[in-house]
Design a protein around this motif. Structure first.
Motif, PDB file in Angstrom:
ATOM      1  N   HIS A 274      24.350  26.587 108.552  1.00 16.68           N
ATOM      2  CA  HIS A 274      23.086  25.864 108.390  1.00 16.68           C
ATOM      3  C   HIS A 274      22.474  25.420 109.715  1.00 16.68           C
ATOM      4  N   THR A 275      23.152  25.660 110.825  1.00 17.49           N
ATOM      5  CA  THR A 275      22.680  25.073 112.081  1.00 17.49           C
ATOM      6  C   THR A 275      22.509  26.053 113.229  1.00 17.49           C
ATOM      7  N   TRP A 276      23.063  27.272 113.150  1.00 20.97           N
ATOM      8  CA  TRP A 276      23.031  28.178 114.301  1.00 20.97           C
ATOM      9  C   TRP A 276      22.686  29.586 113.853  1.00 20.97           C
ATOM     10  N   PRO A 277      21.896  30.323 114.630  1.00 18.16           N
ATOM     11  CA  PRO A 277      21.168  29.881 115.830  1.00 18.16           C
ATOM     12  C   PRO A 277      19.813  29.292 115.452  1.00 18.16           C
ATOM     13  N   ARG A 278      19.426  28.221 116.087  1.00 18.47           N
ATOM     14  CA  ARG A 278      18.130  27.609 115.842  1.00 18.47           C
ATOM     15  C   ARG A 278      17.079  28.386 116.625  1.00 18.47           C
ATOM     16  N   SER A 279      16.330  29.216 115.959  1.00 16.18           N
ATOM     17  CA  SER A 279      15.326  30.046 116.619  1.00 16.18           C
ATOM     18  C   SER A 279      14.156  30.261 115.675  1.00 16.18           C
ATOM     19  N   ALA A 280      12.986  29.787 116.085  1.00 14.02           N
ATOM     20  CA  ALA A 280      11.791  29.994 115.269  1.00 14.02           C
ATOM     21  C   ALA A 280      11.434  31.474 115.192  1.00 14.02           C
ATOM     22  N   VAL A 281      11.719  32.216 116.257  1.00 14.59           N
ATOM     23  CA  VAL A 281      11.412  33.648 116.270  1.00 14.59           C
ATOM     24  C   VAL A 281      12.276  34.381 115.248  1.00 14.59           C
ATOM     25  N   LEU A 282      13.595  34.127 115.274  1.00 17.18           N
ATOM     26  CA  LEU A 282      14.487  34.785 114.325  1.00 17.18           C
ATOM     27  C   LEU A 282      14.158  34.380 112.885  1.00 17.18           C
ATOM     28  N   ALA A 283      13.831  33.099 112.685  1.00 15.08           N
ATOM     29  CA  ALA A 283      13.485  32.642 111.341  1.00 15.08           C
ATOM     30  C   ALA A 283      12.242  33.367 110.826  1.00 15.08           C
ATOM     31  N   TYR A 284      11.253  33.555 111.704  1.00 11.07           N
ATOM     32  CA  TYR A 284      10.031  34.244 111.275  1.00 11.07           C
ATOM     33  C   TYR A 284      10.291  35.725 111.032  1.00 11.07           C
ATOM     34  N   LEU A 285      11.045  36.361 111.931  1.00 11.54           N
ATOM     35  CA  LEU A 285      11.366  37.774 111.740  1.00 11.54           C
ATOM     36  C   LEU A 285      12.166  37.985 110.457  1.00 11.54           C
ATOM     37  N   SER A 286      13.016  37.021 110.115  1.00  7.96           N
ATOM     38  CA  SER A 286      13.749  37.094 108.858  1.00  7.96           C
ATOM     39  C   SER A 286      12.798  36.976 107.667  1.00  7.96           C
ATOM     40  N   ARG A 287      11.836  36.063 107.781  1.00  5.42           N
ATOM     41  CA  ARG A 287      10.903  35.827 106.676  1.00  5.42           C
ATOM     42  C   ARG A 287      10.072  37.083 106.380  1.00  5.42           C
ATOM     43  N   ILE A 288       9.696  37.814 107.418  1.00  2.52           N
ATOM     44  CA  ILE A 288       8.845  38.988 107.215  1.00  2.52           C
ATOM     45  C   ILE A 288       9.671  40.280 107.129  1.00  2.52           C
TER      46      ILE A 288
END
Length: 358
Positions: A274-288
Motif C-alpha cells: 500500500h505504500t511503495w513505490p509512491r509515484s504519480a507517473v506510475l499510478a497514472y500509467l497504471s490507470r490508463i
C-alpha cells in the motif's frame, strides 16, 4: 478496498509498456530497420517482453480474490450479476477499441501492404469477438493482444464458478468452506501446471493460464496477515508445487509468475503493498494501462504505414518512427481512457451500487 495499491500500479504500468514495445518490435516494417541498429534489443522486445502477460495474469488473480472472496469464500449472494458486471466493465471499452482498430487498419491499408495488417473483418468475426469466444472458435483476431481480454474473462468466470460451487456444495461454516476453496484452487493450479500448460493446443482456454492466475488468487489468501499459520502452510504448498512443475518441465513464464506471486505475498505481509513505490507517473500509467493495451496495435499500424509511405527508408528515421509510435500509443491510450473507458466502465459498476443502496 478502494484504495490504490502502488506496487500493483507499478507492475501494471511496467507490464503495459513492455507489451506496447513488444508489439512495436514484432509487427510492422519500422522494427526491421531498427533491428539493424539495435538487433539484440529488438529481438528481446520481440520475443521476451511478451512474458509481461504473466504479471498481468498473477495480478488479475490477486485482485479477483481480493474482490470476490477476501476471506476465501464468495461474499456476493449471486454469481451471475458479478459476471455481467465484469463483462460490462471489460468488454464495453474493448468493443469500442475494436471499432477504432478496424478504422485504423483501413487507414494503414491505404498507405502500405504488409503481413501485419489483419484481413477485413466480417460480421461473424466481430460477433465472436463481442462474445469473447473468438479464441475458443479459432477466429482470426481483429487486433493483436485481444486474445488476452477473452482469456481474462474466462479466468474470472472459472474462479467465480469454483467459489460458487464450493459454497453451494461444500461444507457449512466459513472456516471449513474457506479451506476447501483454497484446496480446490490449488488443485486446479496443479492441473494447469502439470498438464494443460505443457500443451500449446490448450492456449485458447483458461485452464492453460490458470496456473499463473491461480497463483495470484492463492497469493492474496496466503498474504493475509491475520492468517499467519494456515497461510504460511498454503504458501509453502504453492511454492513446492510450482518448483516441482518447473523441475518436470522448465517454463520461464511460470517461473516469472511464481516470482510475481511471491513478491505480492511479501509486499502485503510487509505492508509496502500500500505504500511503495509512491509515484504519480506510475499510478497514472497504471490507470490508463488497459486503454493503452487495447489501442497500441492499431495506433502503431497507422504510424508504421505512414512512415512506410512517406519517411526516408533508413534505420535512423524509421527508429524515430518507432519512438513516435510508442509516444502515440500512450497519448491516444490516455485520451481513450478518459473519453471512453472511464465512461463505459461506470456501467459495469452500477449493479454493484444499487444493492448496497437498497
Amino acid at each position: 478496498m478502494n484504495d490504490r495499491l502502488p506496487y500493483i500500479d507499478a507492475l501494471k504500468a511496467v507490464g503495459a509498456q513492455l507489451i506496447v514495445l513488444h508489439h512495436l518490435a514484432f509487427y510492422g516494417p519500422m522494427s526491421d530497420w531498427t533491428h539493424r541498429l539495435l538487433p539484440e534489443l529488438v529481438e528481446w522486445f520481440s520475443q521476451d517482453a511478451r512474458m509481461a502477460v504473466q504479471m498481468f495474469l498473477v495480478v488479475a488473480g490477486f485482485l479477483a480474490a481480493r474482490s470476490l472472496a477476501p476471506q476465501g469464500t464468495l461474499q456476493a449472494p449471486s454469481a451471475l450479476p458479478l459476471l455481467w458486471q465484469r463483462y460490462a466493465r471489460v468488454a464495453l471499452p474493448y468493443l469500442a477499441s475494436l471499432l477504432v482498430a478496424m478504422v485504423c487498419t483501413e487507414v494503414a491499408r491505404f498507405w502500405m501492404t504488409h503481413d501485419s495488417l489483419p484481413d477485413r473483418p466480417d460480421l461473424w468475426q466481430f460477433v465472436t469477438h463481442a462474445l469473447l469466444v473468438h479464441t475458443l472458435l479459432d477466429v482470426d483476431s481483429l487486433s493483436a493482444g485481444v486474445w488476452y481480454v477473452a482469456i481474462d474473462f474466462q479466468l474470472y468466470a472459472v474462479l467465480l464458478g469454483l467459489l460458487w460451487l464450493v459454497r453451494r456444495l461444500g461444507p457449512a461454516g466459513p472456516e471449513r468452506a474457506s479451506g476447501q476453496v483454497r484446496l480446490v484452487v490449488l488443485l486446479v493450479v496443479a492441473l494447469s501446471l502439470f498438464h494443460f500448460n505443457r500443451d500449446a493446443d490448450w492456449d485458447s482456454w483458461a485452464i492453460y493460464f490458470f496456473g499463473a492466475y491461480g497463483m495470484g488468487v492463492l497469493a492474496w489468501w496466503i498474504s493475509d496477515p491475520a492468517d499467519a499459520g494456515p497461510g504460511r502452510r498454503l504458501g509453502w504448498l504453492m511454492v513446492g508445487l510450482c518448483l516441482l512443475a518447473l523441475a518436470l518441465e522448465w517454463r520461464t513464464r511460470i517461473a516469472l509468475a511464481l516470482l510475481v506471486a511471491v513478491s505480492l505475498v511479501w509486499s502485503r505481509r510487509s505492508g509496502w503493498l500500500h505504500t511503495w513505490p509512491r509515484s504519480a507517473v506510475l499510478a497514472y500509467l497504471s490507470r490508463i494501462s488497459y486503454s493503452v493495451f487495447l489501442l497500441n496495435f492499431p495506433v502503431a499500424l497507422v504510424v508504421n504505414a505512414w512512415f512506410s509511405r512517406h519517411a526516408p527508408q533508413d534505420p535512423v528515421m524509421q527508429s524515430l518512427g518507432v519512438l513516435l509510435a510508442w509516444l502515440a500509443c500512450n497519448l491516444l491510450g490516455a485520451a481513450f481512457h478518459h473519453a471512453v473507458e472511464a465512461r463505459l466502465g461506470r456501467l459495469g459498476r452500477l449493479g454493484r451500487r444499487r444493492p448496497a443502496a437498497a
